[in-house]
Design a protein around this motif. Structure first.
Motif, PDB file in Angstrom:
ATOM      1  N   GLU A  92       0.838  -1.195   0.000  1.00  0.00           N
ATOM      2  CA  GLU A  92       0.000   0.000   0.000  1.00  0.00           C
ATOM      3  C   GLU A  92       0.881   1.256   0.000  1.00  0.00           C
ATOM      4  N   PHE A  93       0.420   2.298  -0.704  1.00  0.00           N
ATOM      5  CA  PHE A  93       1.150   3.556  -0.715  1.00  0.00           C
ATOM      6  C   PHE A  93       1.138   4.178   0.683  1.00  0.00           C
ATOM      7  N   ARG A  94      -0.024   4.186   1.300  1.00  0.00           N
ATOM      8  CA  ARG A  94      -0.159   4.575   2.708  1.00  0.00           C
ATOM      9  C   ARG A  94      -1.109   3.556   3.319  1.00  0.00           C
ATOM     10  N   ASP A  95      -0.629   2.701   4.187  1.00  0.00           N
ATOM     11  CA  ASP A  95      -1.354   1.499   4.570  1.00  0.00           C
ATOM     12  C   ASP A  95      -2.380   1.764   5.669  1.00  0.00           C
ATOM     13  N   LEU A  96      -3.551   2.253   5.252  1.00  0.00           N
ATOM     14  CA  LEU A  96      -4.627   2.517   6.203  1.00  0.00           C
ATOM     15  C   LEU A  96      -5.260   1.218   6.707  1.00  0.00           C
ATOM     16  N   LYS A  97      -5.159   0.181   5.921  1.00  0.00           N
ATOM     17  CA  LYS A  97      -5.695  -1.114   6.377  1.00  0.00           C
ATOM     18  C   LYS A  97      -4.885  -1.639   7.567  1.00  0.00           C
ATOM     19  N   LYS A  98      -3.568  -1.569   7.448  1.00  0.00           N
ATOM     20  CA  LYS A  98      -2.702  -2.011   8.541  1.00  0.00           C
ATOM     21  C   LYS A  98      -2.914  -1.152   9.772  1.00  0.00           C
ATOM     22  N   GLN A  99      -3.044   0.158   9.560  1.00  0.00           N
ATOM     23  CA  GLN A  99      -3.277   1.059  10.685  1.00  0.00           C
ATOM     24  C   GLN A  99      -4.564   0.695  11.418  1.00  0.00           C
ATOM     25  N   TYR A 100      -5.628   0.448  10.656  1.00  0.00           N
ATOM     26  CA  TYR A 100      -6.899   0.097  11.296  1.00  0.00           C
ATOM     27  C   TYR A 100      -6.806  -1.228  12.047  1.00  0.00           C
ATOM     28  N   GLU A 101      -6.104  -2.172  11.458  1.00  0.00           N
ATOM     29  CA  GLU A 101      -5.926  -3.465  12.112  1.00  0.00           C
ATOM     30  C   GLU A 101      -5.303  -3.295  13.503  1.00  0.00           C
ATOM     31  N   ILE A 102      -4.350  -2.379  13.609  1.00  0.00           N
ATOM     32  CA  ILE A 102      -3.658  -2.158  14.878  1.00  0.00           C
ATOM     33  C   ILE A 102      -4.485  -1.312  15.834  1.00  0.00           C
ATOM     34  N   LEU A 103      -5.177  -0.305  15.299  1.00  0.00           N
ATOM     35  CA  LEU A 103      -5.931   0.632  16.142  1.00  0.00           C
ATOM     36  C   LEU A 103      -7.399   0.272  16.286  1.00  0.00           C
ATOM     37  N   LYS A 104      -7.797  -0.869  15.746  1.00  0.00           N
ATOM     38  CA  LYS A 104      -9.204  -1.266  15.668  1.00  0.00           C
ATOM     39  C   LYS A 104      -9.950  -1.189  17.005  1.00  0.00           C
ATOM     40  N   PRO A 105      -9.428  -1.691  18.110  1.00  0.00           N
ATOM     41  CA  PRO A 105     -10.209  -1.652  19.353  1.00  0.00           C
ATOM     42  C   PRO A 105     -10.613  -0.235  19.760  1.00  0.00           C
ATOM     43  N   GLY A 106      -9.674   0.693  19.709  1.00  0.00           N
ATOM     44  CA  GLY A 106      -9.988   2.058  20.107  1.00  0.00           C
ATOM     45  C   GLY A 106     -10.908   2.759  19.134  1.00  0.00           C
ATOM     46  N   ILE A 107     -10.677   2.564  17.837  1.00  0.00           N
ATOM     47  CA  ILE A 107     -11.530   3.192  16.826  1.00  0.00           C
ATOM     48  C   ILE A 107     -12.948   2.649  16.928  1.00  0.00           C
ATOM     49  N   ASP A 108     -13.091   1.333  17.009  1.00  0.00           N
ATOM     50  CA  ASP A 108     -14.422   0.728  17.091  1.00  0.00           C
ATOM     51  C   ASP A 108     -15.168   1.168  18.345  1.00  0.00           C
ATOM     52  N   ARG A 109     -14.457   1.237  19.449  1.00  0.00           N
ATOM     53  CA  ARG A 109     -15.099   1.665  20.695  1.00  0.00           C
ATOM     54  C   ARG A 109     -15.620   3.099  20.569  1.00  0.00           C
ATOM     55  N   ASN A 110     -14.834   3.969  19.986  1.00  0.00           N
ATOM     56  CA  ASN A 110     -15.253   5.361  19.831  1.00  0.00           C
ATOM     57  C   ASN A 110     -16.433   5.494  18.881  1.00  0.00           C
ATOM     58  N   ILE A 111     -16.421   4.706  17.802  1.00  0.00           N
ATOM     59  CA  ILE A 111     -17.546   4.738  16.862  1.00  0.00           C
ATOM     60  C   ILE A 111     -18.821   4.245  17.536  1.00  0.00           C
ATOM     61  N   GLU A 112     -18.709   3.173  18.296  1.00  0.00           N
ATOM     62  CA  GLU A 112     -19.884   2.620  18.981  1.00  0.00           C
ATOM     63  C   GLU A 112     -20.493   3.624  19.953  1.00  0.00           C
ATOM     64  N   GLU A 113     -19.651   4.420  20.595  1.00  0.00           N
ATOM     65  CA  GLU A 113     -20.173   5.438  21.520  1.00  0.00           C
ATOM     66  C   GLU A 113     -20.993   6.485  20.784  1.00  0.00           C
ATOM     67  N   VAL A 114     -20.541   6.860  19.597  1.00  0.00           N
ATOM     68  CA  VAL A 114     -21.300   7.831  18.803  1.00  0.00           C
ATOM     69  C   VAL A 114     -22.610   7.216  18.335  1.00  0.00           C
TER      70      VAL A 114
END
Length: 379
Positions: A2-24
């Motif tokens: 990937e040119f800028r690997d947003l998939k890898k980033q999400y894989e690593i940050l998934k718990p925090g991102i998902d938790r924040n989305i669920e709160e919204v």
């Protein structure tokens, strides 16, 4: 790769991102939820300014700043010739004349000497009134704000920092988006700090400007009643989901991503040092957030062929930017199309941006370097 690997980033940050989305999702405050205000407070503290106003995207952020200063027809706004289109588009849309300025061949940012020449020429000609400078932090490195600030003060010009690619960078510890009278950034997904859609922010220490920007971003509303409209504005808000995503990403950005991406840049420099390339330079006392890792190919190299060869080996590349601002058709026939820009014109023919993000491995960097060496030999 990937040119800028947003998939890898999400894989690593998934718990925090998902938790924040669920709160919204649970509170259902999708516009102007509490996460937006919390993010603004954190961003202002991180940058080191008093006020942060989030908005719909980085282009809107520039527009809001220009509207606060009442930039209009007859005004001149000085903009680097080597940059993304919105840097010049925004003043033009306010009726002003973007006056393009050549850039430093090593940092790719606006050349202070050429800037002062352009200001003096504009004053002498008398057709436009110099009002502002938009200094762009290209590819993640700050412009030379020590000199640019002096020039702006000498000619009584506003200084607008376009930090769309520069969030996280610094000069002697002072953070990007705090160098101008107003600073702006973009949260486009591929930026150093990106959301999962469009987003932007405006930064300033000036309370009156911050209040007016907040009003302009929501149809010119008053502080107390959104149906009491004090001025003509626009509709440009960062939605709550994007704010929640940025909150999770900001944690990682502060804790490790910024240092990690600088380590990748060091790996690149070591791996590419023997190749016939001009590598990006970071000035002493400056740090970069490495929005891009951009090299200059040798004169005469076939860039299209090199890109094709790298693509065969699953290595994506980009060209930022293949057409100078003064040659864009949108400015054809205007005073913005005139001038002398040898550095920008040379860069537009030779630059090539390689994959760059905090999650790259040394093995990936070495693989890119080897395949680039082979592609250069073929060209």
């Amino acid at each position: 790769m990937e040119f800028r690997d947003l998939k890898k980033q999400y894989e690593i940050l998934k718990p925090g991102i998902d938790r924040n989305i669920e709160e919204v999702l649970a509170c259902a405050r999708f516009i102007s939820g509490p996460q937006v205000k919390e993010l603004e407070q954190r961003l202002a503290e991180y940058v080191g300014v008093k006020y942060c106003v989030t908005c719909g995207n980085g282009t809107d952020a520039l527009t809001l700043a220009l509207k606060v200063w009442e930039i209009e027809a007859g005004d001149a706004v000085f903009v680097p010739d080597f940059t993304f289109f919105s840097s010049g588009e925004c003043p033009a849309c306010e009726g002003a004349a973007p006056i393009f300025v050549d850039v430093d061949p090593h940092t790719y940012n606006i050349d202070p000497d050429r800037l002062e020449e352009a200001i003096r020429t504009t004053q002498k000609e008398g057709k436009y009134t110099p009002r502002a400078v938009i200094a762009v932090d290209l590819f993640g490195q700050p412009a030379d704000y020590d000199r640019i600030r002096e020039i702006c003060e000498r000619y009584q010009l506003y200084l607008l920092e376009d930090g769309a690619q520069g969030f996280g960078e610094s000069i002697r510890g002072k953070k990007a988006c705090s160098f101008g009278d107003i600073g702006t950034t973009s949260f486009f997904p591929a930026k150093p700090l990106g959301c999962y859609g469009d987003g932007g922010a405006v930064f300033t220490d000036h309370e009156e400007w911050a209040d007016r920007i907040r009003s302009l971003a929501v149809h010119g509303k008053s502080k107390t009643n959104k149906y009491d409209n004090l001025r003509l504005g626009m509709n440009s808000r960062l939605d709550t989901l994007q704010a929640a995503i940025l909150m999770a990403k900001l944690d990682a950005f502060e804790q490790n991503e910024l240092s990690d991406v600088n380590h990748v840049a060091e790996e690149y420099r070591e791996a590419l040092k023997e190749l016939p390339l001009i590598l990006p330079e970071v000035k002493e006392g400056f740090t970069s957030s490495w929005a891009q890792y951009t090299v200059q190919l040798p004169k005469g190299a076939d860039r299209d062929l090199i890109q094709a060869e790298l693509r065969k080996n699953d290595i994506p590349t980009m060209v930022y930017y293949m057409k100078p601002m003064h040659l864009q058709k949108a400015f054809e026939g205007t005073d913005s199309a005139t001038g002398d820009f040898p550095v920008t014109e040379q860069l537009s023919q030779t630059v090539l941006s390689l994959p760059m993000h905090p999650y790259m491995t040394p093995e990936q960097v070495r693989y890119i370097a080897e395949k680039l060496r082979m592609a250069l030999a073929e060209s």
